[in-house]
Design an enzyme around this catalytic site. Structure first.
Site, mmCIF file in Angstrom:
data_model
loop_
_atom_site.group_PDB
_atom_site.id
_atom_site.type_symbol
_atom_site.label_atom_id
_atom_site.label_comp_id
_atom_site.label_asym_id
_atom_site.label_seq_id
_atom_site.Cartn_x
_atom_site.Cartn_y
_atom_site.Cartn_z
ATOM 1 N N SER B 149 0.840 -1.198 0.000
ATOM 2 C CA SER B 149 0.000 0.000 0.000
ATOM 3 C C SER B 149 0.881 1.257 0.000
ATOM 4 O O SER B 149 1.685 1.432 -0.913
ATOM 5 C CB SER B 149 -0.953 -0.065 1.202
ATOM 6 O OG SER B 149 -1.981 0.875 1.051
ATOM 7 N N ASP B 228 -10.037 -5.269 -3.709
ATOM 8 C CA ASP B 228 -9.392 -4.353 -2.768
ATOM 9 C C ASP B 228 -10.287 -3.126 -2.579
ATOM 10 O O ASP B 228 -10.648 -2.456 -3.548
ATOM 11 C CB ASP B 228 -8.029 -3.959 -3.352
ATOM 12 C CG ASP B 228 -7.180 -3.143 -2.403
ATOM 13 O OD1 ASP B 228 -7.719 -2.261 -1.720
ATOM 14 O OD2 ASP B 228 -5.959 -3.389 -2.367
ATOM 15 N N HIS B 263 -7.512 -5.848 0.626
ATOM 16 C CA HIS B 263 -6.287 -5.075 0.884
ATOM 17 C C HIS B 263 -5.527 -5.565 2.120
ATOM 18 O O HIS B 263 -4.480 -5.017 2.462
ATOM 19 C CB HIS B 263 -6.690 -3.600 1.073
ATOM 20 C CG HIS B 263 -5.572 -2.613 0.925
ATOM 21 N ND1 HIS B 263 -4.939 -2.377 -0.267
ATOM 22 C CD2 HIS B 263 -4.963 -1.786 1.828
ATOM 23 C CE1 HIS B 263 -4.001 -1.453 -0.110
ATOM 24 N NE2 HIS B 263 -3.992 -1.083 1.150
#
Lengths: 299, 299
Positions: B149, B228, B263
């Site tokens: 991320s 995600d 995610h």
């Protein structure tokens, strides 16, 4: 018994879920985790492996920290992990200590007030939860159980007392002989079971249960770190070895002292693959039978 | 630069440690995790793989939840994970939002007050930390970098700007084109770098860096879940693919859209083995070269 899905995440091709339901055994809302492998064929069913966590844990620690999903996916097992105790029952003292009350059920059915109404984790794990899972998920009907620390104690106790329900057993750093610990004498067994009920204490003590076991043969795998900070105080693996030596009825104990490992999930994750394989060989034996060797054609 | 060991646990035959030190770059105490495989020979050295975490994380999330230690042990890599930002600097607003200030450094060197004194994570990751690790641990001198991320963004940026320092690159669900996100425009780049410094913004934007990259050939592995929850809002993998298509200088991007994954670390752990192998092949190539095949002896 309605199930509410409270989280879901794909992991190693399967799905790691957490459910909530109102438990009739413990009389409150309970969470449990459930990992379901992806189906490779329509109508596929899976053995179920139950995991019991240690003191202070919820259903989250194991699913976040052990890395078991890789192996559950490979060996095609459903893995179910309940919370470690009832929560929010407003019992006096339930939140006062890390090793008593919430997060510290000891996996017994309490008989003493005020605990007896809610602290019935033994029945929750051996009756309500297996039925709930069987009724709602594609299980093969074969169950195993394992756990860590207090959950290792719970796993061995639940399995030896219910040999036709749980076919495979293993544990990481289990509390093997709780009756002799101050944890039981001053806290959990004293308060949940009563100081006078020593036979009841014995029915929740792995060492006592192994000595008296009369069920079908069992192979128990136990891993124990020799740098475990709780080793001398509460775990007593040497007592489990001695008890297995006195077992007249086929409890084969493989207890591996692992040099340098402590009590944490860094230890658990290091050997989780071996444990899942141990259960898979018992719960899905057809996959692990030796295939016939090719014999060379002779002229 | 004294290192204080604050935790240590054996894991997959190596040791998972966490250190604390006073950082000269960011001007406060910083934690970083370091996994060191067990030595198989005296004097053995290891390549180092740096891992940058995402928003809100500390050095703990990755070491607790990703399960990387199994693969780092097998491939024999030191793996180092810094905290995501300075902490406790008492800057106005540093604790007000989950995606700005503490836990949200964006891995840049801030130039605007009051952030410029402490928020220098780019220099911390590319200068101070590699030197600290080289000076104190048995490294082979070969470094790679990856992240998740915001940390995936940081990893690609740090590697493409320092191609002779970091030889291997990968990312999980990286923020690929921060300049176009409201996160950068309203929060991190605006406040740390200044609204007017658009060239400086570009120097911290993977898409811009790939297009302008002139270093040695690089293979970048990126995994991205197609479920995600941040995909459309902030990640923009399609922009990274387009930018790599415009790269004149040998940036080969392998971007795998992984169906059904979100995610979380349940996604990261599912592919962590592939990422560690990707780095190991570049950082320790001798181990992975094809061995010469045995040729049959002919009479």
């Amino acid at each position: 018994m309605a199930l509410e899905l409270i989280s879901s995440a794909k992991c190693y091709n399967g799905v790691q879920k957490v459910y909530k339901h109102v438990s009739s055994e413990v009389g409150c809302s309970m969470n449990f985790s459930l990992y379901e492998p992806s189906s490779s064929t329509p109508g596929e069913t899976f053995p179920v492996l139950f995991y019991l966590s240690g003191l202070t844990c919820t259903e989250q620690n194991f699913i976040q920290k052990s890395g078991f999903q890789k192996y559950a996916s490979e060996h095609r097992l459903i893995v179910v992990g309940p919370d470690t105790s009832p929560r929010g029952c407003n019992l006096p003292g339930e939140k006062d200590a890390w090793d008593f009350g919430e997060g510290a059920s000891a996996y017994v059915d309490a008989v003493k007030e005020p605990w007896s109404k809610h602290y019935r984790m033994y029945s929750y794990v051996t009756k309500e939860l297996p039925k709930l899972v069987s009724d709602n998920f594609p299980t093969s009907g074969k169950f195993g159980i394992f756990g860590h620390s207090m959950g290792g104690h719970g796993a061995i106790v639940c399995a030896l007392r219910n040999p036709h329900l749980f076919l495979s057993i293993s544990a990481f750093a289990p509390i093997t002989n709780p009756s002799i610990t101050s944890w039981a004498k001053d806290k959990v067994f004293k308060n949940y079971l009563g100081e006078e009920n020593k036979e009841l204490w014995a029915s929740y003590d792995s060492c006592e249960l192994i000595k008296g076991y009369t069920g079908p043969p069992r192979d128990i795998l136990v891993d124990q770190g020799d740098s475990d900070e709780f080793l001398l105080q509460i775990l007593h693996p040497e007592n489990l070895i001695a008890a297995a030596g006195q077992s007249p009825h086929h409890v084969k104990l493989t207890l591996r002292m692992q040099p340098g490992y402590n009590h944490s999930y860094f230890f658990v994750q290091s050997f989780i693959g071996d444990h899942i394989a141990h259960h898979a060989k018992i719960l899905c034996p057809a996959k692990y039978q030796d295939k016939p060797k090719n014999t060379p054609h002779e002229k």
